[in-house]
Every structure is written in structure tokens, then in C-alpha cells.
Write a protein that holds these residues in place. Structure first.
Motif, PDB file in Angstrom:
ATOM      1  N   ALA A  41      17.083  69.111  95.804  1.00  0.00           N
ATOM      2  CA  ALA A  41      16.035  68.203  96.286  1.00  0.00           C
ATOM      3  C   ALA A  41      15.017  67.906  95.052  1.00  0.00           C
ATOM      4  CB  ALA A  41      15.224  68.491  97.547  1.00  0.00           C
ATOM      5  N   LEU A  42      15.038  69.143  94.152  1.00  0.00           N
ATOM      6  CA  LEU A  42      14.196  69.158  93.040  1.00  0.00           C
ATOM      7  C   LEU A  42      14.799  69.756  91.868  1.00  0.00           C
ATOM      8  CD1 LEU A  42      12.074  70.557  95.882  1.00  0.00           C
ATOM      9  CD2 LEU A  42      10.367  69.285  94.331  1.00  0.00           C
ATOM     10  N   LEU A  43      14.691  69.258  90.801  1.00  0.00           N
ATOM     11  CA  LEU A  43      15.239  69.755  89.521  1.00  0.00           C
ATOM     12  C   LEU A  43      14.285  69.623  88.414  1.00  0.00           C
ATOM     13  CD1 LEU A  43      17.991  69.913  87.969  1.00  0.00           C
ATOM     14  CD2 LEU A  43      17.907  67.653  87.475  1.00  0.00           C
ATOM     15  N   VAL A  44      14.288  70.843  87.804  1.00  0.00           N
ATOM     16  CA  VAL A  44      13.445  70.979  86.580  1.00  0.00           C
ATOM     17  C   VAL A  44      14.292  70.770  85.397  1.00  0.00           C
ATOM     18  CG1 VAL A  44      12.233  72.295  84.983  1.00  0.00           C
ATOM     19  CG2 VAL A  44      11.613  72.299  87.364  1.00  0.00           C
ATOM     20  N   SER A 100      11.738  77.438 100.871  1.00  0.00           N
ATOM     21  CA  SER A 100      11.840  78.224 102.059  1.00  0.00           C
ATOM     22  C   SER A 100      11.952  77.190 103.297  1.00  0.00           C
ATOM     23  CB  SER A 100      10.619  79.033 102.380  1.00  0.00           C
ATOM     24  OG  SER A 100       9.420  78.322 102.548  1.00  0.00           O
ATOM     25  N   GLU A 101      11.696  75.826 102.977  1.00  0.00           N
ATOM     26  CA  GLU A 101      11.804  75.017 104.184  1.00  0.00           C
ATOM     27  C   GLU A 101      13.204  74.322 103.970  1.00  0.00           C
ATOM     28  OE1 GLU A 101       8.367  72.324 103.358  1.00  0.00           O
ATOM     29  OE2 GLU A 101       6.994  73.890 103.922  1.00  0.00           O
ATOM     30  N   GLY A 102      14.037  74.759 103.107  1.00  0.00           N
ATOM     31  CA  GLY A 102      15.411  74.219 103.048  1.00  0.00           C
ATOM     32  C   GLY A 102      15.382  73.233 102.045  1.00  0.00           C
ATOM     33  N   LYS A 103      14.385  72.765 101.139  1.00  0.00           N
ATOM     34  CA  LYS A 103      14.503  71.991 100.102  1.00  0.00           C
ATOM     35  C   LYS A 103      14.984  72.783  98.660  1.00  0.00           C
ATOM     36  CE  LYS A 103      12.398  69.115 102.867  1.00  0.00           C
ATOM     37  NZ  LYS A 103      13.029  68.053 103.499  1.00  0.00           N
ATOM     38  N   LYS A 104      16.345  72.466  98.399  1.00  0.00           N
ATOM     39  CA  LYS A 104      16.731  73.121  97.229  1.00  0.00           C
ATOM     40  C   LYS A 104      16.288  72.910  96.110  1.00  0.00           C
ATOM     41  CE  LYS A 104      21.107  74.787  99.347  1.00  0.00           C
ATOM     42  NZ  LYS A 104      22.489  74.761  99.100  1.00  0.00           N
ATOM     43  N   VAL A 105      16.146  73.910  95.055  1.00  0.00           N
ATOM     44  CA  VAL A 105      15.384  73.770  93.821  1.00  0.00           C
ATOM     45  C   VAL A 105      16.370  74.200  92.901  1.00  0.00           C
ATOM     46  CG1 VAL A 105      13.461  74.190  92.309  1.00  0.00           C
ATOM     47  CG2 VAL A 105      13.146  73.934  94.880  1.00  0.00           C
ATOM     48  N   ALA A 106      16.671  73.403  91.799  1.00  0.00           N
ATOM     49  CA  ALA A 106      17.486  73.879  90.471  1.00  0.00           C
ATOM     50  C   ALA A 106      16.616  73.913  89.240  1.00  0.00           C
ATOM     51  CB  ALA A 106      18.731  72.957  90.171  1.00  0.00           C
ATOM     52  N   LEU A 107      16.551  75.133  88.616  1.00  0.00           N
ATOM     53  CA  LEU A 107      15.643  75.175  87.186  1.00  0.00           C
ATOM     54  C   LEU A 107      16.853  75.490  86.270  1.00  0.00           C
ATOM     55  CD1 LEU A 107      13.025  77.812  88.817  1.00  0.00           C
ATOM     56  CD2 LEU A 107      12.978  75.425  88.712  1.00  0.00           C
ATOM     57  N   PHE A 108      16.420  74.815  85.109  1.00  0.00           N
ATOM     58  CA  PHE A 108      17.143  74.853  83.991  1.00  0.00           C
ATOM     59  C   PHE A 108      16.551  76.188  83.241  1.00  0.00           C
ATOM     60  CE2 PHE A 108      18.599  72.976  79.672  1.00  0.00           C
ATOM     61  CZ  PHE A 108      19.483  73.671  79.669  1.00  0.00           C
ATOM     62  N   LEU A 159       5.227  69.245  85.899  1.00  0.00           N
ATOM     63  CA  LEU A 159       5.914  70.805  86.295  1.00  0.00           C
ATOM     64  C   LEU A 159       4.725  71.442  87.074  1.00  0.00           C
ATOM     65  CD1 LEU A 159       7.413  71.536  82.934  1.00  0.00           C
ATOM     66  CD2 LEU A 159       8.688  71.115  85.112  1.00  0.00           C
ATOM     67  N   PRO A 160       5.078  72.314  87.910  1.00  0.00           N
ATOM     68  CA  PRO A 160       4.069  72.887  88.963  1.00  0.00           C
ATOM     69  C   PRO A 160       3.375  74.263  88.049  1.00  0.00           C
ATOM     70  CG  PRO A 160       6.355  73.126  89.802  1.00  0.00           C
ATOM     71  CD  PRO A 160       6.538  72.742  88.408  1.00  0.00           C
ATOM     72  N   ALA A 161       2.140  74.082  88.502  1.00  0.00           N
ATOM     73  CA  ALA A 161       0.885  75.076  87.812  1.00  0.00           C
ATOM     74  C   ALA A 161       1.395  76.683  88.274  1.00  0.00           C
ATOM     75  CB  ALA A 161      -0.235  74.750  88.020  1.00  0.00           C
ATOM     76  N   GLY A 162       0.803  77.402  87.591  1.00  0.00           N
ATOM     77  CA  GLY A 162       1.085  78.669  88.051  1.00  0.00           C
ATOM     78  C   GLY A 162      -0.385  79.463  88.005  1.00  0.00           C
ATOM     79  N   LEU A 197       9.650  67.613  86.234  1.00  0.00           N
ATOM     80  CA  LEU A 197      10.151  67.662  87.542  1.00  0.00           C
ATOM     81  C   LEU A 197      10.434  66.584  88.468  1.00  0.00           C
ATOM     82  CD1 LEU A 197      10.725  69.916  90.099  1.00  0.00           C
ATOM     83  CD2 LEU A 197       8.392  69.339  90.577  1.00  0.00           C
ATOM     84  N   TYR A 198      11.869  66.460  88.392  1.00  0.00           N
ATOM     85  CA  TYR A 198      12.535  65.389  89.176  1.00  0.00           C
ATOM     86  C   TYR A 198      12.574  65.725  90.419  1.00  0.00           C
ATOM     87  CZ  TYR A 198      14.394  63.905  84.419  1.00  0.00           C
ATOM     88  OH  TYR A 198      14.388  63.479  83.371  1.00  0.00           O
ATOM     89  N   TYR A 199      12.512  64.684  91.489  1.00  0.00           N
ATOM     90  CA  TYR A 199      12.671  64.836  92.809  1.00  0.00           C
ATOM     91  C   TYR A 199      13.332  63.816  93.586  1.00  0.00           C
ATOM     92  CZ  TYR A 199       8.100  62.771  94.096  1.00  0.00           C
ATOM     93  OH  TYR A 199       7.237  62.055  93.999  1.00  0.00           O
TER      94      TYR A 199
END
Length: 793
Positions: free
Chosen positions: A627-630, A553-561, A653-656, A531-533
């Protein structure tokens, strides 16, 4: 009848004459002289009773010799012996631990037995080696004291044979108690291919095995059910009270363990093996020492007694009655009758006889500190390894192993194909140029070929490439391994790679290029997802998927490959497992559809971008739109070149809901093409060894910002790379089996179906299961599918 009796009588006397002739100046002469032998020991009352019985038999066989056995408190024995021996007094021989040898020999208080040429062939060679010091033999081994694996038979049915199995059992409710001081925890170094010293006495713990073992310990520490401590008494009490299933201990603990748990509850087996072979604890012995003040004839008499105490018959008695593990290798230890002793005896055969060198004491004392510093997070693994190695070598005047290389004698030409461009191609070209400077009679030609061309040509058994232009080496992604092996277009390497070379690699990297325990490639760099940020947009990165959605939801956009391999981390965080034990797809039963549902819902949110083209996500991240890129770790170099240094950050990477994310582990690896001559194989392997050495792997990391596969690389000045390597510990490396091909060929479809929004997650997972199982020749009749799929269309 009379003639036959006379014949046997004559033969009997002939044997007696021959025996006396062979022994007249040796044992027989020593036994014929009258004398008393004083023996000291620190054994318990019960042990002393067994010893007295053996000595009584000795007195009967040798009536001219009288043995007086004297018990001395174990904690006073050495001190009392030293005081008496300095005055020329004390016992003629005594029993004590192997670690007493060096200090007593240095004081001149024990005999060097070499002038007496005692018979040592019946002893385990490592036991004799452990009593050798400065070209002298300063004792004879009575019993072995290796660390081995105790287990409670009421808690463990089948003991773990490997380190991986051990962790699985610990997490499943069979706790492990492990001493993490240097001596008792040394055993794992050999399991990862490491050694203490080279032939010159130089410490060589910096060659990979030690670092890999420390990394394993560091990772194991957070596994539920694994208990580490430097206090052996507390660990032993946990085992004796039945609170842990496993305990690493020596034969010294056997009697107390049986008293606490019962004979049938205590079992001993070999310590778990590692990726490079069996475990290798340091071999401690219980030794018989001989007083330096004794005259030669007295020493011969005491050697006669020592030989008797350690012969096969008396060793068996000591084992049977008081649990001593025989140092006499001719003793057959029946595991049915003596299971614990058999476990220790088996372990002793893979144990390491520690050389009695001046540097050993410093190594052992500083080793305790190093283990503690690593496990407490004070020192990085590589930093700690280099620190211990250099400190001991510097103290005793040993130069670094990075000495100037000898002139290369290799001759020939080598062709390499690889599919990458830009900095990756440049790094390999640089290694080739450096190798040609080192070996002026070798030509290394590196040619770039498209991914598709190489993959298609070498994945087909019927392919017949132009032999004149066929490469000797292919550098490519690890996913090529399974089809290349199936096509028999590359060759196995297991018998061609030295143990010294194997230990330099991160163990997980080697696992990615193995098929059925056979090595088919040599890893060059590691790849996994992270996870890059952007630190100017995100202060505290998310640690769970719920927090990731909250950031969006706070406006920090996330891109997931999103493709199958690069998105697998999220499936694992929902508990998904790829295959069943028979290699049918098991994703439906284990949480995969939950991950698909999460993605489908995330796609509807305005600030979560799901991309099947990594370039799109990368561009948005670099531009500050995201803001965040996987994405893969191999993006690091490009991102660093395009973003301010103070903005790019990397985290796990985030846990589930089912635990940690487990990204798919990949490697780029060298493959030797089939049908190479022996000479060409040797040349190719020599180049690979050069390309993966410390210097070139450091250059690869520095120039391309790729993850090195060489565990000895110092990443202290590359914290992001160091973080990448930590993520490898939780990565998933898929089995290299034929069934994986259908998964990778069809994996994109299941995500495509979900992202169009036209397919239900469970239906998509079921259709994927049907496709893969059918391709792998499994029945897809409704009754053979997972229950959730039997009613699905």
C-alpha cells in the motif's frame, strides 16, 4: 629669504587668478549676487540644530547669500509645498524622500537640473540614478536610506553573512524580524540573481531569481525564530524591546534604536547574501529638490547651497551628529567610529536604484499583494511570479520575452554520452533534434553508454580515452562529480555561466554540482525520495514513523528501499548527521544506530518489506500487494504508466523522533569533459542552455515526469511534481568532498549487516565508521573513535 617669500606670494596670486578665471560664469557669479534662499525641511529639532550649524558656515563663506531655514511638519511638508508651488510660491529648495520625485515632476513642480549641469561625480551613481526621470535629473542626493540588517550586539556576536547562516541562527535562539512588503523585502531577489527590468523597461521577474526568493521566504516562514509581518511598526518594536536579535530596517530607525537599546547595543551590517551574490535592497535616498518657479539665477544659488550641504565635510557632519548616511561616495566612513553608518554605506553599494518608470508604481503596489498571496498559500510561487510579471508588462504594452529566436549561427558537432534508457534517453534525443532544427549547421550525437563504463573511464586520473570518440558532454548522476573532479576529467564552469542563466536554477540543484564553491556541472533534473501510496488502500498517509508502523500493523503493507543514499532520510529523522566539522564520520554520535535499530525491528514485522532492489518494491506496489512505497521521485513516470490515475498519490516522507525526514538530494547533470577547445566549450554550453530553458524543461517534466531544475516552470497542472519540488526544501545535499566517496562505496554494507540480523545496530555503525575513517586517512585507534565505539568489537 626675501626671494623665497616672493616666490610663494607670486604662486598664491597665480592660483587665485586661475581659480577666478575658471569660475567667473558659474558658482562665483551665483555667489556674488546678493539674495536670500528659503529652505524647507521636515527634520526634528535636534536634526534642525545640526542643519543650522552647517547653514551658518555657508553664510560665513558666502556672505552675499542668506539662507532661511524653515521647519515644516514632516507629514505636511509635501502637501504644503505642492499648494505653494502651484501658485509660484514656496521655498527655493526643500529636503524630502526620493519617492516624491515622480509625482512632483509629473505636476511640473520641481526643476529638471540637467540644463544647469550640476556636478554629480562625487555622488554614489545609484543615488543619482534614483533621481533621474524621463531623461531629466530632478534632485540631488543628500543621504542614503537603504534597508540593511540591524542586530543586537548583546544577542549576536558574529552576524549572519548568508541566508543559510541567518536561518541557523534564528533556529538557535536569535530571532529574526522581517518586513514582507515588496519594497522592504526586495533585497533577496538580487541575492538569487533576479532583476526588476530589462533595458527596455520590461519586467523580468519571471527569470528565476524572484521565484527562488519567494520560495526561500516560504520555507523560512516555518523556521522557529523567524517572524514575518507587513506591519513594520510591530517588527521595529520587537527589536527595540530586545525580543528579536535581527531586524531589517532603514537609517530612519537608527536614532530610535539607539535610544531604546543604547549606542553600543545597536549594530548594522549588510543583509545576508544568497547563492547568486550579495543582497540588493532598493536604494531610497533623501533628496534635495528645487522649486520649478525659481528663476535661473536663483536655481544656481540654490545649487551652490546643495553642493555645500552634500560635500564631504558637511556629509561627515550630518553622519556624525544625526546619523545621515552620506550619498557622497568620497566620504570615508570609519566602521570603528561609525559602525552603524558604515553598515548602511556598505549596503548602499550593492543596492538597486529603482528606475522612475510609469510601471514602477503598479509593480510596487501589486508586489505587496503577491508577497502576501504566496506567504499565505493562496498562490504558488511560479504562478505568482508569472502573474505579477505579465500583469505589469501587459498594462504597459510589453510583449513576452518568449519572442521568436534569432537564426542560430553555431557551427560544429557535439557528442553526448548518457547512461539512461527508455523515456529518459528519448527526452534528451528530442532536445538534440530540436536543437539541430534551430541550429542547422550543428550535429548533436547522443550515445548511450553503461553507467559502469562512463563512471570507470572518467573516475581514473590515468585513464586515456580515445580522443576521437571522447564525448564533449556527459549527462550523468551527480554522485559522479567528486570522482570526476578528483580525476580532473571534467572542467570547472563558474566563469562561463552568466548570472542570467544561473538564476533560472533551483539553488539547491546548483549546490549539488559545486566543489569548493566552484561549479563543475549544470543540473538537468532533480531526484529525491518520497512516499508513494495507493489511495484505494490508504486514506490518510502516515506523517511519522510511528504512524507508518501503525499502518503496517493494520495490514497496510509497506516497502522501503534500503541503500545508503535512498535510506538516509530515516537516519536524518533520528537526528543523524553525516560528517563532523573536520569531515570525520559522525553518524554514531548523532542517532544513526537508532535508525538501524528501527529498521531491524521493522524487518521482523510481517507487513514491512525492506528491499535493496527497487524493482522488487515497485512491482509489489503496482500489483497492489503493497500500500505504501518509499522510493525515488524518478519512479513517478513508470508508476503512472502502470497504475490507474485515481489511485497513485504522493506525500512527504514520515518524520522521526528528532524531526523531519531529510532525503538525500541528487541531480542528473551535464559535465563538460576536460581539454575541450574554446569553440567546443561554447557549443556545449549553448546546448545546455537550450536543454534547460523553459520550453525544454517543461517538455522534460511532461514527457518523463522528472523534476525540473528550472525554477520558472509552471507546475500548476502537475500537482505531484509541485509536491516533489516542495520536498526539495527539506532535502539534504551532501558536501562534494573526497570523503564522500568512501561513504558511498561502503554504505551498502552497514544496511546489509543489519538486515541479515547478525549484527547489533551500534556495532554495525561503529564498523562502518572505522571503514570510512580509515579510507579517509583518519586514525581509527580506539581513543580517536566515538566513545560508544571504543569498547565495541
Amino acid at each position: 629669504m626675501i626671494n623665497k617669500a616672493a616666490k610663494y606670494t607670486s604662486l598664491f596670486y597665480l592660483l587665485i587668478i586661475l581659480f577666478l578665471a575658471g569660475c567667473q560664469s558659474g558658482d562665483t557669479a551665483a555667489a556674488s549676487d546678493k539674495g536670500k534662499i528659503l529652505l524647507w525641511h521636515g527634520w526634528s529639532e535636534a536634526e534642525a540644530e545640526t542643519l543650522s550649524g552647517i547653514l551658518h558656515k555657508f553664510d560665513e563663506i558666502y556672505p552675499n547669500l542668506s539662507v532661511i531655514s524653515q521647519a515644516v511638519a514632516a507629514d505636511e511638508l509635501r502637501q504644503r509645498y505642492e499648494q505653494a508651488a502651484r501658485l509660484g510660491l514656496g521655498p527655493d529648495l526643500f529636503i524630502g524622500p526620493g519617492e516624491w520625485l515622480v509625482p512632483l515632476a509629473d505636476q511640473g513642480l520641481i526643476q529638471d537640473l540637467r540644463p544647469f549641469a550640476p556636478r554629480t561625480e562625487d555622488y554614489l551613481s545609484g543615488a543619482v540614478g534614483s533621481l533621474t526621470y524621463a531623461d531629466g535629473l530632478y534632485g540631488l542626493p543628500l543621504a542614503l536610506r537603504p534597508v540593511a540588517l540591524y542586530y543586537n550586539t548583546k544577542l549576536v556576536e558574529t552576524p549572519a553573512a548568508t541566508l543559510d547562516e541567518w536561518l541557523v541562527q534564528a533556529a538557535a535562539g536569535k530571532p529574526v524580524a522581517l518586513n514582507t512588503n515588496f519594497w522592504p523585502a526586495f533585497w533577496g531577489i538580487q541575492a538569487f540573481g533576479g532583476q526588476l527590468f530589462d533595458e527596455a523597461g520590461r519586467v523580468i521577474l519571471d527569470q528565476g531569481g524572484f521565484a527562488n526568493w519567494l520560495s526561500w521566504l516560504k520555507n523560512a516562514r516555518v523556521v522557529p525564530g523567524v517572524i514575518f509581518s507587513r506591519d513594520n511598526d510591530s517588527l521595529r518594536d520587537l527589536f527595540f524591546s530586545g525580543k528579536v536579535a535581527y531586524y531589517t530596517g532603514s537609517p530612519d530607525d537608527l536614532a530610535a534604536a539607539r535610544a531604546a537599546l543604547g549606542d553600543d547595543t545597536v549594530a548594522v551590517t549588510m543583509l545576508p547574501a544568497g547563492p547568486n551574490g550579495p543582497s540588493g535592497p532598493l536604494l531610497d535616498v533623501e533628496a534635495i529638490y528645487f522649486n520649478q518657479a525659481a528663476p535661473p539665477q536663483k536655481t544656481r544659488q540654490t545649487l551652490l547651497l546643495a553642493a555645500f550641504l552634500t560635500n564631504a565635510s558637511q556629509s561627515t557632519t550630518l553622519m556624525r551628529e544625526i546619523g545621515r548616511v552620506p550619498a557622497n561616495r568620497t566620504v570615508q566612513v570609519d566602521p570603528r567610529l561609525h559602525p552603524a553608518e558604515a553598515g548602511f554605506a556598505a549596503q548602499a553599494r550593492t543596492a538597486v536604484a529603482i528606475p522612475n518608470l510609469p510601471q514602477t508604481a503598479l509593480l510596487l503596489s501589486r508586489g505587496d499583494d503577491i508577497y502576501r498571496a504566496v506567504l499565505e498559500g493562496v498562490l504558488d510561487v511560479t504562478e505568482a511570479t508569472l502573474l505579477l510579471t505579465d500583469e505589469v508588462n501587459d498594462a504597459f504594452g510589453y510583449a513576452s520575452l518568449d519572442a521568436p529566436q534569432a537564426v542560430c549561427q553555431a557551427v560544429g558537432s557535439l557528442m553526448i554520452w548518457q547512461p539512461w534508457e527508455d523515456r529518459l534517453a528519448e527526452a534528451l534525443q528530442q532536445s538534440a533534434a530540436d536543437y539541430m532544427r534551430l541550429c542547422p549547421d550543428v550535429i548533436v550525437e547522443v550515445n548511450e553508454r553503461p553507467f559502469e563504463q562512463i563512471a570507470a573511464l572518467y573516475s581514473q586520473a590515468s585513464a586515456n580515452p580515445d580522443q576521437n570518440n571522447q564525448p564533449d558532454l556527459i549527462l550523468g548522476p551527480g554522485r559522479w562529480l567528486t570522482p570526476f573532479v578528483a580525476a580532473q576529467s571534467i572542467q570547472p564552469l563558474s566563469g562561463q555561466i552568466s548570472a542570467e542563466m544561473r538564476q533560472r536554477f533551483v539553488p539547491a540543484a546548483l549546490s549539488t554540482v559545486e566543489v569548493a564553491d566552484d561549479l563543475y556541472g549544470i543540473p538537468y533534473w532533480l531526484e529525491t525520495d518520497v512516499l508513494y501510496y495507493n489511495s484505494q488502500m490508504v486514506s490518510d498517509p502516515p506523517v511519522t514513523l510511528a504512524e507508518l508502523r501503525q499502518k503496517a500493523s493494520e495490514g497496510k503493507k509497506v516497502a522501503l528501499f534500503i541503500d545508503f543514499r535512498h535510506a538516509y532520510w530515516g537516519a536524518a529523522a533520528f537526528g543523524a548527521q553525516l560528517f563532523s566539522p573536520v569531515y570525520r564520520l559522525s553518524l554514531v554520535e548523532t542517532g544513526f544506530s537508532d535508525w538501524l535499530a528501527w529498521l531491524q525491528q521493522a524487518q521482523r514485522e510481517p507487513n514491512i518489506l525492506l528491499v535493496d532492489d527497487m524493482a522488487v518494491g515497485q512491482a509489489a506496489f503496482v500489483a497492489g500487494e503493497v500500500a505504501l512505497l518509499v522510493g525515488p521521485a524518478s519512479l513517478l513516470g513508470a508508476l503512472e504508466a502502470q497504475m490507474p490515475a485515481d489511485t497513485l498519490r504522493v506525500t512527504r516522507l514520515p518524520a522521526g523522533p528528532q524531526g523531519e525526514a531529510h532525503p538525500w538530494l541528487q541531480t542528473a547533470a551535464f559535465f563538460l569533459t576536460a581539454d575541450l577547445s574554446v569553440e567546443q566549450q561554447a557549443l556545449a554550453l549553448a546546448f545546455i542552455e537550450f536543454a534547460t530553458n523553459n520550453t525544454n524543461q517543461t517538455a522534460l517534466m511532461t514527457q518523463t515526469r522528472l523534476m525540473p531544475v528550472n525554477v520558472n516552470i509552471n507546475t500548476e497542472d502537475a500537482p505531484i511534481i509541485s509536491g516533489f519540488l516542495q520536498s526539495v526544501n527539506t532535502a539534504y545535499f551532501p558536501p562534494n568532498i573526497p570523503q564522500i566517496t568512501a561513504v558511498l562505496l561502503n554504505g551498502h554494507r552497514v544496511y546489509a549487516d543489519i538486515l541479515t540480523g547478525e549484527t547489533d545496530p551500534l556495532a554495525a555503525a561503529c564498523e562502518f565508521t572505522r571503514l570510512v575513517d580509515a579510507a579517509n586517512n583518519f586514525s581509527i585507534a580506539p581513543a580517536d573513535l566515538p566513545p560508544d565505539c571504543q569498547a565495541a568489537p
